[in-house]
Design a protein around this motif. Structure first.
Motif, PDB file in Angstrom:
ATOM      1  N   SER A 251       0.793  -1.118  -0.002  1.00  0.00           N
ATOM      2  CA  SER A 251       0.049  -0.028   0.164  1.00  0.00           C
ATOM      3  C   SER A 251       0.676   1.406  -0.153  1.00  0.00           C
ATOM      4  CB  SER A 251      -0.772  -0.064   1.175  1.00  0.00           C
ATOM      5  OG  SER A 251      -2.068  -0.742   1.201  1.00  0.00           O
ATOM      6  N   ALA A 252       1.756   1.359   0.805  1.00  0.00           N
ATOM      7  CA  ALA A 252       2.682   2.542   0.818  1.00  0.00           C
ATOM      8  C   ALA A 252       3.406   2.904  -0.098  1.00  0.00           C
ATOM      9  CB  ALA A 252       3.582   2.463   2.256  1.00  0.00           C
ATOM     10  N   ALA A 253       4.175   1.856  -0.694  1.00  0.00           N
ATOM     11  CA  ALA A 253       4.750   1.994  -2.016  1.00  0.00           C
ATOM     12  C   ALA A 253       4.024   2.478  -3.237  1.00  0.00           C
ATOM     13  CB  ALA A 253       5.703   0.858  -2.229  1.00  0.00           C
ATOM     14  N   LEU A 254       2.943   1.734  -3.313  1.00  0.00           N
ATOM     15  CA  LEU A 254       1.975   2.160  -4.611  1.00  0.00           C
ATOM     16  C   LEU A 254       1.294   3.337  -4.253  1.00  0.00           C
ATOM     17  CD1 LEU A 254       0.338  -1.506  -4.730  1.00  0.00           C
ATOM     18  CD2 LEU A 254       1.859  -0.441  -6.283  1.00  0.00           C
ATOM     19  N   ARG A 255       0.859   3.868  -3.204  1.00  0.00           N
ATOM     20  CA  ARG A 255       0.371   4.963  -2.915  1.00  0.00           C
ATOM     21  C   ARG A 255       1.162   6.189  -3.436  1.00  0.00           C
ATOM     22  NH1 ARG A 255      -1.119   4.382   2.105  1.00  0.00           N
ATOM     23  NH2 ARG A 255       0.774   5.427   3.085  1.00  0.00           N
ATOM     24  N   GLU A 256       2.731   6.110  -3.173  1.00  0.00           N
ATOM     25  CA  GLU A 256       3.590   7.073  -3.182  1.00  0.00           C
ATOM     26  C   GLU A 256       3.830   6.850  -4.748  1.00  0.00           C
ATOM     27  OE1 GLU A 256       8.244   7.917  -2.363  1.00  0.00           O
ATOM     28  OE2 GLU A 256       7.311   6.520  -1.128  1.00  0.00           O
ATOM     29  N   THR A 257       4.082   5.603  -5.453  1.00  0.00           N
ATOM     30  CA  THR A 257       4.210   5.866  -7.069  1.00  0.00           C
ATOM     31  C   THR A 257       2.898   6.531  -7.615  1.00  0.00           C
ATOM     32  OG1 THR A 257       5.372   3.602  -6.648  1.00  0.00           O
ATOM     33  CG2 THR A 257       4.616   4.196  -8.769  1.00  0.00           C
ATOM     34  N   LEU A 258       1.691   5.955  -7.169  1.00  0.00           N
ATOM     35  CA  LEU A 258       0.488   6.580  -7.942  1.00  0.00           C
ATOM     36  C   LEU A 258       0.394   8.277  -7.741  1.00  0.00           C
ATOM     37  CD1 LEU A 258      -2.052   3.997  -6.724  1.00  0.00           C
ATOM     38  CD2 LEU A 258      -1.411   4.620  -9.232  1.00  0.00           C
ATOM     39  N   GLN A 259       0.874   8.672  -6.730  1.00  0.00           N
ATOM     40  CA  GLN A 259       1.029  10.304  -6.391  1.00  0.00           C
ATOM     41  C   GLN A 259       1.936  10.832  -7.313  1.00  0.00           C
ATOM     42  OE1 GLN A 259       1.816  10.378  -2.231  1.00  0.00           O
ATOM     43  NE2 GLN A 259      -0.462  10.121  -1.539  1.00  0.00           N
ATOM     44  N   GLN A 260       3.095  10.157  -7.623  1.00  0.00           N
ATOM     45  CA  GLN A 260       4.197  10.858  -8.474  1.00  0.00           C
ATOM     46  C   GLN A 260       3.926  10.494 -10.153  1.00  0.00           C
ATOM     47  OE1 GLN A 260       7.663   8.642  -7.174  1.00  0.00           O
ATOM     48  NE2 GLN A 260       7.817   9.994  -5.234  1.00  0.00           N
ATOM     49  N   HIS A 261       3.180   9.469 -10.306  1.00  0.00           N
ATOM     50  CA  HIS A 261       2.969   9.099 -11.896  1.00  0.00           C
ATOM     51  C   HIS A 261       1.568   8.777 -12.161  1.00  0.00           C
ATOM     52  CE1 HIS A 261       7.397   8.931 -11.837  1.00  0.00           C
ATOM     53  NE2 HIS A 261       7.276   8.092 -10.657  1.00  0.00           N
ATOM     54  N   SER A 262       0.723   9.065 -11.288  1.00  0.00           N
ATOM     55  CA  SER A 262      -0.984   8.717 -11.797  1.00  0.00           C
ATOM     56  C   SER A 262      -0.919   7.083 -12.158  1.00  0.00           C
ATOM     57  CB  SER A 262      -1.097   9.624 -13.043  1.00  0.00           C
ATOM     58  OG  SER A 262      -0.627   9.246 -14.122  1.00  0.00           O
ATOM     59  N   HIS A 263       0.070   6.268 -12.050  1.00  0.00           N
ATOM     60  CA  HIS A 263      -0.233   5.003 -12.480  1.00  0.00           C
ATOM     61  C   HIS A 263       0.984   4.295 -11.770  1.00  0.00           C
ATOM     62  CE1 HIS A 263       2.627   5.918 -15.927  1.00  0.00           C
ATOM     63  NE2 HIS A 263       2.999   4.810 -15.595  1.00  0.00           N
ATOM     64  N   ALA A 264       0.827   2.937 -11.432  1.00  0.00           N
ATOM     65  CA  ALA A 264       1.958   2.199 -10.955  1.00  0.00           C
ATOM     66  C   ALA A 264       2.014   0.820 -11.733  1.00  0.00           C
ATOM     67  CB  ALA A 264       1.672   1.863  -9.497  1.00  0.00           C
ATOM     68  N   ASP A 265       3.055   0.349 -11.897  1.00  0.00           N
ATOM     69  CA  ASP A 265       3.227  -0.696 -12.902  1.00  0.00           C
ATOM     70  C   ASP A 265       3.859  -1.717 -12.139  1.00  0.00           C
ATOM     71  OD1 ASP A 265       2.345   0.450 -15.348  1.00  0.00           O
ATOM     72  OD2 ASP A 265       4.343   0.960 -15.740  1.00  0.00           O
ATOM     73  N   ILE A 266       3.056  -3.104 -11.928  1.00  0.00           N
ATOM     74  CA  ILE A 266       3.477  -4.302 -11.128  1.00  0.00           C
ATOM     75  C   ILE A 266       3.587  -5.248 -12.120  1.00  0.00           C
ATOM     76  CG2 ILE A 266       2.492  -3.335  -8.886  1.00  0.00           C
ATOM     77  CD1 ILE A 266       0.288  -5.200  -9.387  1.00  0.00           C
ATOM     78  N   TRP A 267       4.278  -6.710 -11.743  1.00  0.00           N
ATOM     79  CA  TRP A 267       3.910  -7.596 -12.531  1.00  0.00           C
ATOM     80  C   TRP A 267       3.881  -8.802 -11.647  1.00  0.00           C
ATOM     81  CZ3 TRP A 267       7.942 -11.611 -12.538  1.00  0.00           C
ATOM     82  CH2 TRP A 267       9.042 -10.932 -12.048  1.00  0.00           C
TER      83      TRP A 267
END
Length: 425
Positions: A251-267
């Motif tokens: 959650s924390a890492a994804l939230r930060e990534t979404l705030q910076q880039h508006s999306h988060a890529d995982i696999w």
């Protein structure tokens, strides 16, 4: 408006932090009164245990502390005093034995939160704690008196000490509504805006996947983020995206990534226990007269995993088993958002630790302490949230007892709660 002084500690909020502080204080003979806005105490605690109360975790302490991320340094001393082992001993003394599940998570044997909460409230009542429900804290007046609202109106209140433990901002209907944020801002106390944590994440599924596979579990997969963070666990496909303990852990890492880039890529590695070569060998085994779906099932590829590959990697040929094996081992997914804060299990944000003394007392308001999800910290599910909340309650209570020259008792020597008459031994 009536005015009243309470010669003891007033606790605002009857969640885990507030109840634990009341337990420690009252056990030492210290007067305690709890004000709770809801009709009954511990509502979010009960909801957390609806599917099985995961109250703490049995992993090594060094790893346990790391789960608190940026706040590990602040919380480590509290958890050393009252951590997983102490939580287990505390439950034992409430006649609520526990067990360790296969994942290392700790649950009461009864699984539900209700028996534990009943025993806890029984002990608090026995120790003289006053519990007033349907009493909502409305801030302070110009004389720094607490304002408490009930059915009869507003009441002014002062006390020797005050513990704020009103929760974060998730599950509003259970009492954690974050309405205390502007009240603290009026006192000049810096807070970080509340944000969703341990919540679902949004991604774009096809209509076919939503209609046929929403609610399907993904068991024993591995999630990768930024080629650095990875963890194995379980997910659930929902109509809007993903839920489950595995995504909550990020959650924390994804939230930060979404705030910076508006999306988060995982696999996703949908078969982490097999190497690419092993999976390919299974898929390339003679098919005979079996249909493709039966062949994949025989190879250990669940229907939902095949559906994910079709949805996320439409270019993948299901006739090329080498290509399919690679797609199952490396399934990319773009997350585009988080679910609303009121759907979250917990929240990040709250009172900045810089505003607090080591005893968790507000520097601007001597004698006023903050505990639980009101503070700016975060942790995944797995027992970490509840353990930290309980630990903060212990920490504040023992600080109050020390400052009032009352002798804090060692939890290890507290006698068990007597069994109610008529219960089975």
């Amino acid at each position: 408006m009536s005015m009243q002084h309470f010669s003891g500690t007033v606790i605002l909020g009857a969640g885990p932090s507030g109840l634990m502080a009341a337990d420690i204080l009252s056990r030492a003979g210290h007067p305690v009164r709890i004000y709770e806005a809801m009709p009954t105490p511990g509502r979010k605690f009960l909801m957390a245990g609806r599917g099985g109360l995961n109250i703490t975790h049995s992993e090594a302490f060094d790893l346990f502390v790391q789960r608190y991320g940026a706040r590990s340094q602040q919380l480590e001393p509290l958890l050393k005093r009252f951590g997983p082992q102490q939580v287990i001993e505390w439950m034992d003394k409430l006649n609520q034995p526990s067990f360790i599940g296969s994942s290392g998570r700790v649950f009461p044997t009864a699984m539900k939160a209700a028996p534990l909460l009943r025993a806890w409230l029984q002990r608090l009542n026995y120790q003289g704690v006053e519990l007033l429900t349907r009493h909502r804290w409305r801030g302070w007046d110009e004389h720094q008196c607490l304002l408490i609202e009930n059915a009869k109106g507003l009441q002014q209140l002062t006390a020797n000490q005050v513990i704020l433990a009103t929760g974060g901002g998730s599950w509003r209907k259970l009492g954690s509504d974050g309405q205390w944020m502007p009240l603290l801002a009026q006192q000049g106390i810096t807070t970080v805006p509340l944000q969703a944590s341990n919540c679902g994440f949004v991604c774009q599924w096809s209509d076919h996947l939503r209609q046929h596979h929403a609610g399907s579990p993904l068991k024993g997969i591995r999630l990768h983020l930024n080629n650095e963070l990875q963890q194995k666990g379980d997910l659930v496909i929902t109509r809007y995206g993903l839920e489950g303990g595995l995504i909550y852990a990020f959650s924390a890492a994804l939230r930060e990534t979404l705030q910076q880039h508006s999306h988060a890529d995982i696999w996703l590695d949908l078969h982490p226990d097999l190497s690419l070569e092993q999976l390919q060998a299974r898929l390339e085994a003679p098919r005979g007269r079996r249909s493709l779906s039966n062949h994949l099932r025989r190879a250990g590829v669940a229907a939902i995993k095949a559906a994910l590959v079709r949805d996320l990697q439409p270019e993948c040929s299901f006739q090329d088993m080498a290509q399919l094996a690679h797609a199952l081992k490396h399934c990319p997914l773009r997350l585009t958002g988080m679910r609303p804060i009121d759907e979250a299990i917990s929240t990040a944000g709250g009172v900045c630790f810089d505003e607090l003394t080591p005893e968790l007392m507000l520097k601007r308001l001597p004698g006023v302490y903050c505990a639980g999800e009101m503070l700016d910290w975060d942790a995944p599910t797995g027992g970490y949230l509840l353990t930290a909340c309980l630990s903060m309650g212990v920490h504040i209570a023992e600080a109050i007892l020390k400052n009032t020259d009352a002798a804090s008792q060692d939890l290890s020597i507290i006698p068990p709660l007597p069994r109610p008459t008529g219960t089975k031994q």
